[in-house]
Enzyme design. Structure first.
Site, mmCIF file in Angstrom:
data_model
loop_
_atom_site.group_PDB
_atom_site.id
_atom_site.type_symbol
_atom_site.label_atom_id
_atom_site.label_comp_id
_atom_site.label_asym_id
_atom_site.label_seq_id
_atom_site.Cartn_x
_atom_site.Cartn_y
_atom_site.Cartn_z
ATOM 1 N N SER A 1 43.446 14.224 96.128
ATOM 2 C CA SER A 1 44.771 14.181 96.020
ATOM 3 C C SER A 1 45.274 15.275 97.174
ATOM 4 O O SER A 1 44.940 15.052 98.325
ATOM 5 C CB SER A 1 45.331 14.576 94.502
ATOM 6 O OG SER A 1 46.743 14.596 94.323
ATOM 7 N N ASP B 1 45.394 8.127 92.974
ATOM 8 C CA ASP B 1 44.987 9.591 92.853
ATOM 9 C C ASP B 1 43.839 10.204 92.588
ATOM 10 O O ASP B 1 43.151 9.760 91.694
ATOM 11 C CB ASP B 1 45.909 10.354 91.967
ATOM 12 C CG ASP B 1 45.927 11.704 91.971
ATOM 13 O OD1 ASP B 1 44.835 12.146 92.513
ATOM 14 O OD2 ASP B 1 46.761 12.367 91.299
#
Length: 484
Positions: free
Chosen positions: A179, A318
């Site tokens: 991320s 993510d």
């Protein structure tokens, strides 16, 4: 009087404006608190000082005799990062700086022995015998990785950590990012130490990311417009592939991504697993927090230079959902056995202890065991729930929550932001110059107490890697000359 002096020094440590000031105050504290006397005594129940003393003496004798083969034999016998428990975290708690002099002397002697072996005349130690020794010893000893967690806007904290490590030449060659951490990891993988020191100035970082959060609206594929983030990533990484980045810096950078469907596992994208994948799209996917940003189709560079889909018909989101800290897979890929973690994941940070002291006693063992049971039971419950749920979207959500619970969020050395509600405002807000400056400054200060430990824990592996790289370079030159 002594308590007042120690309190004054502790205040100086907390308020130090530079690492040099921090070290000076720590050393003064150790001199006054009695820590220096503790360091000077070999004896301790927390490591096998007799074994370390014996190994140290054997190396010193072999070196004094010029016995290079003897040094190689001694090191082959069992050199590893925690020989005789010298890496026991307790050994780092007795003093503000440093540890037992015996341990420091042992590490220095090992590095000196490695230097002697590397520099040995090749009439004494054949080149390929020397190369084989360093290849085998480096592989057996292992290496350190730096793992940078997710954390959205809190990810700017990683910048301060990296800046501090780069200034002390302590950045490992293996780095992973998930991320927000994937942006910083990719910066490390595509830039030299000097370029990183220049980049990680608050003003520079602010200019690149000040508008990453632009509201798109309800009823869309995502709540935020990803265009500003994508433009920033293109400017930073362009069409660079993982293989091209590795060739430039020699660093193994990994970006983790999670599948947008239920029939896939998380992926680690790097020069080994996906050499032609484009870093920009990998990072964009790793930053795609579900609902906040849309899922991403990965891209790769074909041999003719064309940009083509990578893993067609699949989209990714993510990386921190399923692989925030992919230590086990990094261990398999790169022989990693020691980790430095910069952890800003808002799911994990509130529950992580800032106390360096290892937990002891029956109560601590009991709570640790109960925590493990609670985690195992939660995973079991989500497995059952996922099995019984028929709705695809609901199953995917359950699967992601299970993955979050299952993960390990800490490493051997952990660098964490200060705990407080003030950090919440950084998560999804557009950053201010003041906010970035504060986060990066706090990160540097949080890194300072770990610098000495990292130097000590990585000194041998850095020496091994330095000599192995030089020998491999020489081998390549010899082979090219042989083919002419």
């Amino acid at each position: 009087m002594l308590k007042r002096q120690l309190a004054s020094l502790e205040k100086a440590i907390s308020n130090a404006r530079s690492y040099e000031e921090y070290v000076e105050a720590c050393q003064a504290h150790d001199g006054l608190s009695g820590a220096d006397e503790w360091k000077a005594k070999d004896v301790s129940h927390d490591y096998d000082y007799r074994l370390i003393r014996k190994r140290l003496n054997r190396m010193q004798i072999a070196r004094s005799k010029g016995d290079t083969e003897g040094l190689m034999s001694i090191l082959h016998e069992g050199l590893h990062g925690n020989l005789a428990n010298i890496a026991n975290p307790v050994m780092n708690l007795k003093a503000k700086m440093g540890t037992k002099v015996l341990i420091e002397s042992f590490i220095t002697e090992v590095c000196t022995a490695l230097d002697n072996i590397f520099n040995a005349d090749e009439t004494e130690i054949d080149f390929y015998h020397k190369l084989s020794f360093f290849e085998e010893t480096t592989h057996a000893y292992g290496q350190t990785c730096l793992m940078l967690s997710g954390g959205a806007g809190l990810g700017f904290f990683h910048g301060g950590v990296v800046k501090s490590l780069a200034e002390h030449s302590l950045l490992p060659n293996v780095i992973s990012g998930a991320s927000a951490g994937s942006i910083i990891a990719s910066l490390i993988g595509t830039r030299t130490d000097e370029e990183l020191k220049t980049f990680f100035q608050p003003e520079h970082v602010y200019e690149r990311f000040r508008d990453w959060n632009i509201w798109k609206g309800m009823g869309k594929r995502s709540l935020l417009d990803s265009t500003p983030l994508e433009n920033a990533l293109i400017e930073l990484f362009d069409l660079t592939t993982f293989e091209e980045a590795y060739k430039k810096t020699g660093r193994h950078v990994t970006v983790t991504v999670s599948p947008a469907d239920i029939h896939q596992h998380s992926r680690l994208l790097n020069a080994k697993t996906s050499p032609n994948a484009i870093i920009t799209q990998a990072v964009r996917a790793s930053c795609a927090i579900p609902l906040i940003f849309s899922a991403v189709q990965l891209k790769a560079k074909a041999p003719n230079g064309d940009i083509v889909p990578y893993i067609p018909n699949r989209r990714f989101v993510d990386g921190s959902l399923m692989a925030d800290m992919p230590f086990q897979r990094l261990a398999r890929l790169y022989g990693v056995n020691h980790s430095i973690v910069s952890q800003t994941n808002p799911i994990a940070v509130p529950f992580l202890s800032r106390n360096k002291s290892p937990r002891k006693g029956i109560w601590s063992l009991t709570t640790r065991h109960l925590g493990s049971l609670a985690k195992s039971n939660s995973i079991f419950a989500f497995d059952i729930l996922e099995t019984l749920t028929k709705n695809r979207t609901a199953r995917l959500g359950i699967h992601k929550i299970r993955s979050i619970i299952e993960q390990q969020y800490v490493g051997d050395i952990n660098i964490l932001p200060e705990r407080g509600l003030g950090n919440v405002k950084h998560i999804f807000a557009n950053p201010s110059l003041e906010g970035i400056t504060t986060l990066m400054d706090n990160a540097e200060r949080a890194t300072w107490p770990q610098i000495d430990v990292i130097k000590r824990n990585t000194r041998i592996s850095k020496t091994l890697n330095k000599h192995l790289t030089a020998l491999k370079t020489k081998e390549a030159k010899l082979l090219s000359q042989a083919t002419i």
